[in-house]
Design a protein around this motif. Structure first.
Motif, PDB file in Angstrom:
ATOM      1  N   ILE A   1      25.511 -41.790   6.882  1.00 52.62           N
ATOM      2  CA  ILE A   1      26.254 -42.999   7.231  1.00 52.62           C
ATOM      3  C   ILE A   1      26.634 -43.836   6.012  1.00 52.62           C
ATOM      4  CG2 ILE A   1      25.149 -43.129   9.496  1.00 52.62           C
ATOM      5  CD1 ILE A   1      23.364 -45.356   8.342  1.00 52.62           C
ATOM      6  N   LEU A   2      26.098 -43.493   4.822  1.00 50.31           N
ATOM      7  CA  LEU A   2      26.374 -44.292   3.636  1.00 50.31           C
ATOM      8  C   LEU A   2      26.852 -43.389   2.510  1.00 50.31           C
ATOM      9  CD1 LEU A   2      26.229 -47.109   2.270  1.00 50.31           C
ATOM     10  CD2 LEU A   2      23.869 -46.574   1.607  1.00 50.31           C
ATOM     11  N   LEU A   3      28.105 -43.598   2.084  1.00 53.23           N
ATOM     12  CA  LEU A   3      28.709 -42.846   0.978  1.00 53.23           C
ATOM     13  C   LEU A   3      28.754 -41.346   1.262  1.00 53.23           C
ATOM     14  CD1 LEU A   3      27.053 -44.681  -2.060  1.00 53.23           C
ATOM     15  CD2 LEU A   3      29.257 -45.173  -0.982  1.00 53.23           C
ATOM     16  N   GLY A   4      28.684 -40.970   2.518  1.00 54.32           N
ATOM     17  CA  GLY A   4      28.725 -39.564   2.866  1.00 54.32           C
ATOM     18  C   GLY A   4      27.541 -38.773   2.352  1.00 54.32           C
ATOM     19  N   PHE A   5      26.472 -39.470   1.946  1.00 52.00           N
ATOM     20  CA  PHE A   5      25.324 -38.777   1.345  1.00 52.00           C
ATOM     21  C   PHE A   5      23.990 -39.276   1.892  1.00 52.00           C
ATOM     22  CE2 PHE A   5      22.219 -38.209  -2.148  1.00 52.00           C
ATOM     23  CZ  PHE A   5      22.324 -36.834  -2.306  1.00 52.00           C
ATOM     24  N   PHE A   6      23.881 -40.580   2.192  1.00 50.63           N
ATOM     25  CA  PHE A   6      22.614 -41.168   2.624  1.00 50.63           C
ATOM     26  C   PHE A   6      22.619 -41.364   4.139  1.00 50.63           C
ATOM     27  CE2 PHE A   6      23.164 -42.788  -1.755  1.00 50.63           C
ATOM     28  CZ  PHE A   6      22.031 -42.226  -2.330  1.00 50.63           C
ATOM     29  N   ASP A   7      21.477 -41.019   4.771  1.00 48.13           N
ATOM     30  CA  ASP A   7      21.364 -41.167   6.218  1.00 48.13           C
ATOM     31  C   ASP A   7      20.584 -42.438   6.566  1.00 48.13           C
ATOM     32  OD1 ASP A   7      18.703 -40.622   5.714  1.00 48.13           O
ATOM     33  OD2 ASP A   7      18.806 -38.547   6.408  1.00 48.13           O
ATOM     34  N   ASP A   8      20.256 -42.588   7.853  1.00 49.50           N
ATOM     35  CA  ASP A   8      19.565 -43.799   8.310  1.00 49.50           C
ATOM     36  C   ASP A   8      18.230 -44.000   7.603  1.00 49.50           C
ATOM     37  OD1 ASP A   8      21.400 -42.767  10.491  1.00 49.50           O
ATOM     38  OD2 ASP A   8      20.840 -44.695  11.360  1.00 49.50           O
ATOM     39  N   HIS A   9      17.508 -42.908   7.389  1.00 47.60           N
ATOM     40  CA  HIS A   9      16.199 -43.027   6.742  1.00 47.60           C
ATOM     41  C   HIS A   9      16.329 -43.473   5.290  1.00 47.60           C
ATOM     42  CE1 HIS A   9      11.885 -42.363   6.886  1.00 47.60           C
ATOM     43  NE2 HIS A   9      11.959 -41.808   5.683  1.00 47.60           N
ATOM     44  N   ASP A  10      17.422 -43.063   4.631  1.00 44.35           N
ATOM     45  CA  ASP A  10      17.652 -43.529   3.261  1.00 44.35           C
ATOM     46  C   ASP A  10      17.925 -45.030   3.231  1.00 44.35           C
ATOM     47  OD1 ASP A  10      17.471 -40.901   2.244  1.00 44.35           O
ATOM     48  OD2 ASP A  10      19.535 -40.525   2.887  1.00 44.35           O
ATOM     49  N   VAL A  11      18.653 -45.527   4.234  1.00 41.71           N
ATOM     50  CA  VAL A  11      18.888 -46.975   4.317  1.00 41.71           C
ATOM     51  C   VAL A  11      17.566 -47.702   4.522  1.00 41.71           C
ATOM     52  CG1 VAL A  11      20.086 -48.790   5.590  1.00 41.71           C
ATOM     53  CG2 VAL A  11      21.208 -46.587   5.215  1.00 41.71           C
ATOM     54  N   TRP A  12      16.664 -47.104   5.325  1.00 39.54           N
ATOM     55  CA  TRP A  12      15.317 -47.671   5.479  1.00 39.54           C
ATOM     56  C   TRP A  12      14.622 -47.756   4.124  1.00 39.54           C
ATOM     57  CZ3 TRP A  12      11.003 -49.917   6.918  1.00 39.54           C
ATOM     58  CH2 TRP A  12       9.770 -49.413   6.522  1.00 39.54           C
ATOM     59  N   HIS A  13      14.733 -46.730   3.304  1.00 41.43           N
ATOM     60  CA  HIS A  13      14.123 -46.764   1.971  1.00 41.43           C
ATOM     61  C   HIS A  13      14.678 -47.908   1.132  1.00 41.43           C
ATOM     62  CE1 HIS A  13      12.808 -42.233   2.004  1.00 41.43           C
ATOM     63  NE2 HIS A  13      11.990 -43.025   2.678  1.00 41.43           N
ATOM     64  N   PHE A  14      16.001 -48.046   1.098  1.00 39.57           N
ATOM     65  CA  PHE A  14      16.630 -49.104   0.304  1.00 39.57           C
ATOM     66  C   PHE A  14      16.201 -50.487   0.795  1.00 39.57           C
ATOM     67  CE2 PHE A  14      20.129 -45.836  -0.405  1.00 39.57           C
ATOM     68  CZ  PHE A  14      19.719 -45.546  -1.700  1.00 39.57           C
ATOM     69  N   LEU A  15      16.268 -50.695   2.121  1.00 39.32           N
ATOM     70  CA  LEU A  15      15.966 -52.019   2.665  1.00 39.32           C
ATOM     71  C   LEU A  15      14.476 -52.343   2.585  1.00 39.32           C
ATOM     72  CD1 LEU A  15      18.295 -52.116   5.805  1.00 39.32           C
ATOM     73  CD2 LEU A  15      18.613 -53.258   3.608  1.00 39.32           C
ATOM     74  N   SER A  16      13.608 -51.351   2.799  1.00 38.90           N
ATOM     75  CA  SER A  16      12.169 -51.622   2.708  1.00 38.90           C
ATOM     76  C   SER A  16      11.766 -51.967   1.280  1.00 38.90           C
ATOM     77  CB  SER A  16      11.364 -50.433   3.218  1.00 38.90           C
ATOM     78  OG  SER A  16      11.581 -49.277   2.420  1.00 38.90           O
ATOM     79  N   ALA A  17      12.399 -51.316   0.293  1.00 44.16           N
ATOM     80  CA  ALA A  17      12.131 -51.659  -1.109  1.00 44.16           C
ATOM     81  C   ALA A  17      12.542 -53.099  -1.387  1.00 44.16           C
ATOM     82  CB  ALA A  17      12.865 -50.691  -2.033  1.00 44.16           C
ATOM     83  N   ALA A  18      13.728 -53.485  -0.886  1.00 45.04           N
ATOM     84  CA  ALA A  18      14.191 -54.866  -1.080  1.00 45.04           C
ATOM     85  C   ALA A  18      13.275 -55.850  -0.349  1.00 45.04           C
ATOM     86  CB  ALA A  18      15.625 -55.005  -0.585  1.00 45.04           C
ATOM     87  N   ALA A  19      12.817 -55.477   0.869  1.00 43.47           N
ATOM     88  CA  ALA A  19      11.937 -56.364   1.624  1.00 43.47           C
ATOM     89  C   ALA A  19      10.603 -56.562   0.902  1.00 43.47           C
ATOM     90  CB  ALA A  19      11.705 -55.785   3.021  1.00 43.47           C
ATOM     91  N   LEU A  20      10.034 -55.498   0.356  1.00 43.69           N
ATOM     92  CA  LEU A  20       8.805 -55.631  -0.424  1.00 43.69           C
ATOM     93  C   LEU A  20       9.016 -56.489  -1.657  1.00 43.69           C
ATOM     94  CD1 LEU A  20       7.397 -51.987  -0.162  1.00 43.69           C
ATOM     95  CD2 LEU A  20       6.358 -54.052   0.788  1.00 43.69           C
TER      96      LEU A  20
END
Length: 627
Positions: A583-602
């Motif tokens: 869903i993101l840049l044709g390369f990252f899926d939902d779980h990858d977005v979870w990784h990005f957002l959880s890192a930012a949340a921490l």
């Protein structure tokens, strides 16, 4: 007698000595509003009809009405002495005035007592004190003693057979502590009574005691309310070195933990190259890298970059703080604000980076065997955050790095046992749930009493005594109502986790423990912020922005986390049925977005802890409450 107005509330003691056992001497003291009598020798009866005779007796006379402030008053006392002896009996009568009858706040007082020579003293609440803790320490473990708090009423119950009839009391061997509130005494004053029992069986000792000598005691009344100045007395440099050990230890742990993990996943990837049948990953093939789900690996770079950024922010604050110490008068500056110790912050930054490294290792080939790689440092992050919150207002008494990391090791061992035995073995869940509930109660007790309730093998006996005196013998409103409400909520949440685990026995035990850690961290953070606001402290714009950003980013991250794209709890074939397009840049899926957002949340969560108490930098530490 004509006491001056300075000793308005002082009493008068009488000491009598007789050597005749067959014909005791009877003493009757008549005062304006009471009569006190005793005999010499004084006889106490113990267990199994044992008798204990005391030839020397002393009693403190109950004070009469307070003397007018304008001058002294007359206090007439009649002493009648009688005996049925057919011959003359020699005795000694000594009347003395107690000069130190009134106890003072935050000032220790030493005295002696024996079974035949009880003692009691007066305490008056100062205008700015609503509650005090009476701390009593004896120079010997035995004999068994009783500390009683009684209202200003005559007669005073100060003998072994009646001391438990009035007020609140505690039995003790070497030490005791009783909390007293102003609202429980309309006259804003009370007696503190000290009685020595003739036998030790009431306190768990041997039956015969026969204590004829005097026992030295020390009593101290302290205000309940602690301030930061009380818990930040150690040298700043020594304490800072103590907290820097957190940083160096976590680097050592990271190296020894990560290198075997990296070696394992590289070897595992090489062995299974060309076949992904053993992995439960969302399949996204990239021709440039020999990994079946390289997107899930690459998306963990956010943890490493933001962890490194947080280290730079902490380093900048550390440098500015050191410059400020050099430019200002160090001794004066140390009296203001929260003590600045950055060791735990450095450890948190390293833990965030290592979470990215180990999560990437797990996503090389997610399966049942290596799921622990993805959660181990999350336990440490949650634990370090809770330790940092506690350290903020308890800098001198926080846990050492060695005990903290040892506790994390125990948690990881429990996680391993849960993965191995937690699927089908009921006995494991029973034991784990009991440990969970007992740990919650012990931690709640520490928080409620602000570290003054010692945790050791005698905690259950002391807890039962507190429940009896505060809830059964004298049921009253909790002293810290807001703290009590929050701790009740926290215990209900933890007990709910324990019941849920006991009933449903979730297969994903590692995530179950992680959920317990995260919920407790959020509860502790909410407790801290609520207590901060109730103490009339402020939230500056930067920490307020970080709190809002943390909530928003965590909510968004959790949305993508629950978009399950794979599951190691199922077979690889079943897991791939849940795969979805990127869903993101044709390369990252939902779980990858979870990784990005959880890192930012921490990252934002760490900033909250870093900036939360910036409003206190200009406040004296003796004005900053501890909670």
């Amino acid at each position: 007698m004509h006491p001056s107005k300075k000793i308005l509330s002082c009493s008068h003691g009488s000491m009598c000595v007789s050597e005749n056992l067959q014909y005791p001497v009877l003493f009757v003291v008549r005062q304006q509003k009471g009569v006190l009598s005793w005999q010499v020798p004084l006889i106490f009866r113990g267990l199994y009809q044992r008798t204990y005779n005391y030839q020397e007796v002393s009693r403190t006379l109950c004070p009469s009405e307070p003397t007018p402030e304008t001058g002294p008053s007359d206090q007439i006392i009649f002493v009648d002495v009688a005996s049925m002896a057919p011959f003359n009996i020699a005795y000694e009568l000594l009347v003395t005035r107690l000069e130190n009858f009134q106890l003072e706040t935050n000032k220790a007082f030493n005295f002696t007592a024996s079974p035949s020579q009880p003692q009691y003293f007066l305490y008056k609440f100062p205008q700015d004190v609503d509650s005090v803790i009476i701390k009593v320490v004896s120079d010997a473990v035995y004999p068994c003693s009783v500390v009683s708090v009684q209202d200003i009423v005559c007669p005073v119950y100060d003998l072994d057979h009646n001391v438990e009839f009035n007020g609140v009391y505690q039995s003790m061997t070497k030490q005791a502590a009783i909390t007293v509130q102003r609202k429980d005494f309309p006259g804003e004053q009370f007696f503190v009574v000290f009685v020595i029992k003739p036998e030790d069986y009431a306190c768990g000792g041997s039956v015969p005691s026969s204590i004829h000598g005097k026992l030295c005691w020390e009593v101290d009344l302290v205000a309940v309310f602690l301030y930061l100045s009380d818990l930040s007395r150690k040298d700043r440099r020594i304490v800072s070195k103590k907290y820097k050990i957190y940083f160096w230890n976590i680097i050592t742990i990271a190296v020894f933990y990560a290198l075997p993990v990296i070696q394992l996943v590289i070897t595992y990837q090489t062995v299974r190259l060309g076949s992904a049948s053993c992995c439960c990953a969302a399949f996204v093939l990239n021709l440039l890298f020999p990994f079946s789900a390289f997107n899930n690996i690459l998306s963990n770079v956010g943890h490493m970059l933001l962890g490194f950024l947080f280290l730079l922010i902490v380093l900048r604050r550390d440098i500015l703080h050191r410059r400020l110490l050099r430019s200002l008068h160090c001794a004066l500056f140390q009296d203001y604000g929260i003590p600045k110790h950055f060791g735990l912050f450095y450890a948190m930054g390293i833990a965030l980076m290592m979470e990215g490294v180990l999560s990437a290792c797990y996503h090389v080939c997610p399966n049942y065997s290596n799921f622990q790689f993805d959660t181990s440092f999350m336990y440490m992050i949650a634990g370090l955050c809770m330790l940092k919150l506690y350290q903020t207002r308890h800098p001198d008494i926080n846990a050492s790095a060695y005990s903290a990391y040892a506790s994390f090791a125990v948690v990881i061992c429990l996680a391993v046992l849960g993965v191995v035995f937690g699927k089908n073995d009921m006995w494991f869940w029973v034991i784990f749930s009991m440990i969970h509930v007992l740990a919650s109660l012990a931690l709640s007790t520490q928080i409620y009493y602000m570290g003054r309730f010692k945790i050791d093998l005698g905690i259950f006996r002391r807890a039962a005594m507190v429940l009896y005196t505060d809830c059964i013998q004298q049921c009253s409103r909790p002293m810290y109502m807001d703290r009590m409400v929050l701790l009740i909520v926290g215990n209900l949440v933890n007990w709910s986790f324990a019941i849920f685990g006991l009933v449903y026995r979730p297969r994903d035990f590692a995530s179950y423990i992680l959920g317990i850690f995260i919920c407790n961290l959020l509860l502790y953070l909410a407790f801290y912020i609520i207590m901060k606001l109730r103490s009339s402290e402020k939230l500056l714009p930067i920490p307020l922005f970080c709190i809002v950003a943390t909530a928003v980013v965590w909510a968004s991250a959790l949305y993508f986390f629950f978009q399950t794209l794979s599951s190691w709890e199922e077979t690889p074939a079943e897991s791939r049925e849940k795969n979805r397009p990127c869903i993101l840049l044709g390369f990252f899926d939902d779980h990858d977005v979870w990784h990005f957002l959880s890192a930012a949340a921490l990252f934002f969560s760490f900033l909250v802890l870093l900036t939360l108490d910036d409003d206190l930098d200009t406040v004296r530490r003796d004005k900053i409450p501890v909670f």
